[in-house]
Motif scaffolding. Structure first.
Motif, PDB file in Angstrom:
ATOM      1  N   VAL A 201       0.865  -1.180   0.000  1.00 16.61           N
ATOM      2  CA  VAL A 201       0.000   0.000   0.000  1.00 16.61           C
ATOM      3  C   VAL A 201       0.906   1.237   0.000  1.00 16.61           C
ATOM      4  N   ARG A 202       0.877   1.983  -1.091  1.00 15.78           N
ATOM      5  CA  ARG A 202       1.708   3.204  -1.246  1.00 15.78           C
ATOM      6  C   ARG A 202       3.207   2.911  -1.101  1.00 15.78           C
TER       7      ARG A 202
ATOM      8  N   GLU B  80      -3.160   2.485  -6.451  1.00 10.67           N
ATOM      9  CA  GLU B  80      -1.692   2.430  -6.507  1.00 10.67           C
ATOM     10  C   GLU B  80      -1.165   3.039  -7.800  1.00 10.67           C
ATOM     11  N   LYS B  81      -1.885   2.874  -8.899  1.00 11.36           N
ATOM     12  CA  LYS B  81      -1.466   3.514 -10.152  1.00 11.36           C
ATOM     13  C   LYS B  81      -1.489   5.033 -10.019  1.00 11.36           C
ATOM     14  N   GLN B  82      -2.406   5.528  -9.190  1.00  8.77           N
ATOM     15  CA  GLN B  82      -2.541   6.989  -9.036  1.00  8.77           C
ATOM     16  C   GLN B  82      -1.692   7.551  -7.905  1.00  8.77           C
ATOM     17  N   HIS B  83      -1.513   6.794  -6.822  1.00  6.50           N
ATOM     18  CA  HIS B  83      -0.964   7.401  -5.610  1.00  6.50           C
ATOM     19  C   HIS B  83       0.262   6.718  -5.027  1.00  6.50           C
ATOM     20  N   ASN B  84       0.756   5.636  -5.644  1.00  3.46           N
ATOM     21  CA  ASN B  84       1.963   5.020  -5.091  1.00  3.46           C
ATOM     22  C   ASN B  84       3.132   5.988  -5.288  1.00  3.46           C
TER      23      ASN B  84
ATOM     24  N   SER C  57      13.901  -4.787 -12.324  1.00  2.00           N
ATOM     25  CA  SER C  57      13.019  -5.926 -12.471  1.00  2.00           C
ATOM     26  C   SER C  57      11.691  -5.697 -11.734  1.00  2.00           C
ATOM     27  N   LEU C  58      11.729  -5.087 -10.543  1.00  2.00           N
ATOM     28  CA  LEU C  58      10.495  -4.816  -9.789  1.00  2.00           C
ATOM     29  C   LEU C  58       9.608  -3.826 -10.535  1.00  2.00           C
ATOM     30  N   PHE C  59      10.228  -2.789 -11.087  1.00  2.00           N
ATOM     31  CA  PHE C  59       9.471  -1.787 -11.852  1.00  2.00           C
ATOM     32  C   PHE C  59       8.713  -2.459 -12.991  1.00  2.00           C
ATOM     33  N   LYS C  60       9.433  -3.313 -13.713  1.00  4.08           N
ATOM     34  CA  LYS C  60       8.839  -4.011 -14.865  1.00  4.08           C
ATOM     35  C   LYS C  60       7.703  -4.941 -14.399  1.00  4.08           C
ATOM     36  N   SER C  61       7.939  -5.670 -13.305  1.00  2.06           N
ATOM     37  CA  SER C  61       6.908  -6.594 -12.798  1.00  2.06           C
ATOM     38  C   SER C  61       5.618  -5.861 -12.449  1.00  2.06           C
ATOM     39  N   VAL C  62       5.748  -4.786 -11.687  1.00  2.77           N
ATOM     40  CA  VAL C  62       4.548  -4.080 -11.230  1.00  2.77           C
ATOM     41  C   VAL C  62       3.797  -3.493 -12.418  1.00  2.77           C
ATOM     42  N   HIS C  63       4.542  -2.874 -13.341  1.00  4.53           N
ATOM     43  CA  HIS C  63       3.859  -2.227 -14.470  1.00  4.53           C
ATOM     44  C   HIS C  63       3.259  -3.231 -15.442  1.00  4.53           C
ATOM     45  N   SER C  64       3.952  -4.338 -15.700  1.00  8.43           N
ATOM     46  CA  SER C  64       3.455  -5.254 -16.732  1.00  8.43           C
ATOM     47  C   SER C  64       2.509  -6.320 -16.172  1.00  8.43           C
ATOM     48  N   ARG C  65       2.666  -6.715 -14.888  1.00  5.26           N
ATOM     49  CA  ARG C  65       1.878  -7.829 -14.376  1.00  5.26           C
ATOM     50  C   ARG C  65       0.824  -7.429 -13.354  1.00  5.26           C
ATOM     51  N   LEU C  66       0.964  -6.267 -12.727  1.00  9.97           N
ATOM     52  CA  LEU C  66      -0.014  -5.858 -11.702  1.00  9.97           C
ATOM     53  C   LEU C  66      -0.840  -4.652 -12.158  1.00  9.97           C
ATOM     54  N   PHE C  67      -0.185  -3.622 -12.642  1.00 11.36           N
ATOM     55  CA  PHE C  67      -0.939  -2.423 -13.056  1.00 11.36           C
ATOM     56  C   PHE C  67      -1.806  -2.676 -14.291  1.00 11.36           C
ATOM     57  N   THR C  68      -1.668  -3.845 -14.914  1.00 11.64           N
ATOM     58  CA  THR C  68      -2.525  -4.213 -16.040  1.00 11.64           C
ATOM     59  C   THR C  68      -3.814  -4.916 -15.571  1.00 11.64           C
ATOM     60  N   LEU C  69      -3.945  -5.156 -14.283  1.00 13.26           N
ATOM     61  CA  LEU C  69      -5.186  -5.730 -13.731  1.00 13.26           C
ATOM     62  C   LEU C  69      -6.271  -4.643 -13.675  1.00 13.26           C
ATOM     63  N   PRO C  70      -7.552  -5.032 -13.531  1.00 11.57           N
ATOM     64  CA  PRO C  70      -8.618  -4.014 -13.470  1.00 11.57           C
ATOM     65  C   PRO C  70      -8.406  -3.028 -12.312  1.00 11.57           C
ATOM     66  N   GLY C  71      -8.779  -1.780 -12.509  1.00 10.73           N
ATOM     67  CA  GLY C  71      -8.616  -0.756 -11.482  1.00 10.73           C
ATOM     68  C   GLY C  71      -9.278  -1.119 -10.160  1.00 10.73           C
ATOM     69  N   ASP C  72     -10.410  -1.790 -10.222  1.00  7.53           N
ATOM     70  CA  ASP C  72     -11.158  -2.174  -9.017  1.00  7.53           C
ATOM     71  C   ASP C  72     -10.549  -3.357  -8.280  1.00  7.53           C
ATOM     72  N   CYS C  73      -9.615  -4.031  -8.894  1.00  9.96           N
ATOM     73  CA  CYS C  73      -9.006  -5.218  -8.270  1.00  9.96           C
ATOM     74  C   CYS C  73      -8.356  -4.809  -6.949  1.00  9.96           C
ATOM     75  N   LEU C  74      -8.734  -5.467  -5.865  1.00 11.74           N
ATOM     76  CA  LEU C  74      -8.204  -5.113  -4.546  1.00 11.74           C
ATOM     77  C   LEU C  74      -6.813  -5.707  -4.344  1.00 11.74           C
ATOM     78  N   VAL C  75      -5.929  -4.893  -3.806  1.00  9.97           N
ATOM     79  CA  VAL C  75      -4.537  -5.286  -3.579  1.00  9.97           C
ATOM     80  C   VAL C  75      -4.369  -5.684  -2.113  1.00  9.97           C
ATOM     81  N   TYR C  76      -3.973  -6.932  -1.877  1.00  6.03           N
ATOM     82  CA  TYR C  76      -3.713  -7.418  -0.528  1.00  6.03           C
ATOM     83  C   TYR C  76      -2.230  -7.743  -0.400  1.00  6.03           C
ATOM     84  N   PRO C  77      -1.488  -6.911   0.328  1.00  7.41           N
ATOM     85  CA  PRO C  77      -0.036  -7.068   0.407  1.00  7.41           C
ATOM     86  C   PRO C  77       0.377  -8.025   1.525  1.00  7.41           C
TER      87      PRO C  77
END
Ligand SMILES: [Fe+2]
Ligand SMILES: [Fe+2]
Lengths: 239, 239
Positions: A148-149, A198-202, A163-183
Motif C-alpha cells: 500500500v503506497r 496504486e497507479k494513481q498514488h503510489n 526488475s520490480l518496476f517491470k513486474s509491477v507495471h506489466s503484471r499488476l498495473f494491467t489488472l482491473p482498477g477495481d481489483c483489490l490489492v492485498y499485500p
C-alpha cells in the motif's frame, strides 16, 4: 437480499485477512464455503495455532500453505502447518529456490474448491516473488512486490529495482482498477488498496523507471533483524 | 465478470478497515463510489492524518465521524477530524452522554450516498454502546459489544454483563449467519468474524446468562491505562 452472480453462480469465497504484529505480516485464508477446501497465503510461524483454530472452527480443510516468496523478516508458517494439518502441502515458486511440496511456475493455477488463484511471476524484491490473482480478478495477493503506497526493498536476496518496476507495471498495473490489492505487509495499519489507487498514488511506482531505481538505491534501510535466522529456515519451509 | 445485484442494482460500497496499533482499534471507512459521500466509524486521534490522506486520495467527501461508544482506551479522532475536514459532523448515540454534532437514537438511519447504516442499541459494555448494521445486513460494526471470540469488559462506565448478554442475543445474534462482524478491537490480529461463527464459537456468549455473568465478574482486568485521559476527552469528542 443481495445476489452475487458469477460464471457458475458461485457465492463469494470465504476470505479472512489476519495480522502478525511482530513482523507486520498479513496472512490470508481463502476457502470454498461449499466444498470446504481452503488455503493459507503467507502464514507466519508465530500465529500458526491461531490460524489452525480458525480453520477448524470454520470446518475447513486446508490443503495448502502458500508463500509469495522466501521471506527475510519472519519464519514462514508452512513448515509448522505441514506438521499440524494432515495432508497440507507447502507451496512456493520454483524460482524462489526453496524446498516445498509444490513448486509453482508462472501461469499455473492453484485451486481451492470451485475457485482458483493464478500465479504471476513478479520478481524484483526477490527473484522468486510471485503474486496470486483471484480467478475473477477481484483480488490480488502481491506479497512484497506491491505494498500500500510502497513496495518491497530491492537491496538483498537478488533484488533488482529494474526488475520490480517491470513486474509491477506489466503484471499488476494491467489488472482491473477495481481489483483489490492485498499485500504481505503494512506498517501503518492499512489493510488493502486497489490497482487504481496504486497507479494513481503510489509514491514510488508512479515515477519513471529511472527515478524509481534511484529512489530504491537511496533508501538506506537497516539490515533486516531476522534475516540470518529466517532465510535458512524459509529455504526449507516445506521440509 | 461478476455482477453484484442489489435492490437498486447498486455496486458494492467502498470499504476499508484500518488499524491503530497502540490501542488495537479498528477504524472503518465506508463510501459510495458514485456520490463519493463517506463516513468513518471509530477513528482514532493518532491516525487521523493517515485517514484524511486516504479519504482525499480516494476523492471522497467524509460527512461523518461516527463513534460506537465513548471509548476508554483511546481518544476518538472525531474531534480532530471536525477541524481537518470541512463540514464533517461528529456522531455518537445520545445514550452515551457525550457531546457531538449528531446524537443518535435506536433505529435511526445514517446515510452515505445511496447506502445507510441502521443504529442498534447494544448496551452492556457501556450503557451508550450502539452497533451499526449495513442496510443489506452484510456487515455489522459492533464496537465493543461483540468482539471476535470475545466481548468488551463490563466492569466500568455503567457496564452490565446482564445487559450485554441481552444485547448480543437479541440485537446481534438475530442477524443473518453470513453477516460479517467488524469489531472495534482485536488483540490477536483477527480482523472480522461472522454472526454464525460467534454464535457457534464465542467462548463467552455461547454460555448461559448466569455463566456469562460469572465469567465477566471474574476477569480481573487491570484498570485501563488511558481511561483518565481518554474519557473526559471523549465526552466532548464533538466539541
Ligand atoms: Fe520479503
Ligand atoms: Fe470500549
Amino acid at each position: 437480499y443481495f445476489i452475487l452472480m458469477g460464471p457458475e453462480h458461485r457465492p463469494r469465497p470465504i476470505f479472512r485477512q489476519l495480522f502478525e504484529a511482530e513482523s507486520c505480516t498479513y496472512t490470508y485464508l481463502l476457502g470454498d464455503p461449499e466444498t470446504k477446501e481452503a488455503l493459507l497465503i503467507d502464514p507466519v510461524d508465530l500465529t500458526v495455532e491461531r490460524d489452525v483454530s480458525l480453520i477448524e472452527e470454520l470446518g475447513l480443510t486446508c490443503v495448502m500453505g502458500v508463500n509469495t516468496h522466501c521471506h527475510a523478516d519472519h519464519v514462514t508458517g508452512t513448515g509448522l502447518l505441514r506438521q499440524r494439518v494432515q495432508g497440507l502441502k507447502s507451496v512456493i515458486a520454483r524460482a524462489a529456490g526453496a524446498k516445498a511440496d509444490v513448486l509453482l511456475e508462472e501461469g499455473q493455477k492453484i485451486s481451492f474448491g470451485r475457485y482458483h488463484l493464478e500465479v504471476r511471476a513478479t520478481p524484483g524484491h526477490t527473484d522468486g516473488c510471485v503474486s496470486y490473482v483471484m480467478d475473477d480478478r477481484s483480488m490480488v495477493f502481491t506479497g512484497d512486490a506491491l505494498l500500500v503506497r510502497g513496495c518491497g526493498r530491492t537491496d538483498f536476496q537478488q533484488g533488482s529495482a529494474h526488475s520490480l518496476f517491470k513486474s509491477v507495471h506489466s503484471r499488476l498495473f494491467t489488472l482491473p482498477g477495481d481489483c483489490l490489492v492485498y499485500p504481505a505487509h503494512d506498517y501503518k495499519g492499512r489493510m488493502s488498496s486497489s490497482i487504481r489507487e496504486e497507479k494513481q498514488h503510489n509514491p514510488r511506482l508512479t515515477k519513471s523507471e529511472e527515478e524509481f531505481v534511484s529512489i530504491m538505491k537511496n533508501l538506506n534501510l537497516p539490515y533486516p533483524k531476522k534475516i540470518d535466522d529466517a532465510l535458512p529456515k524459509n529455504l526449507v519451509c516445506g521440509s
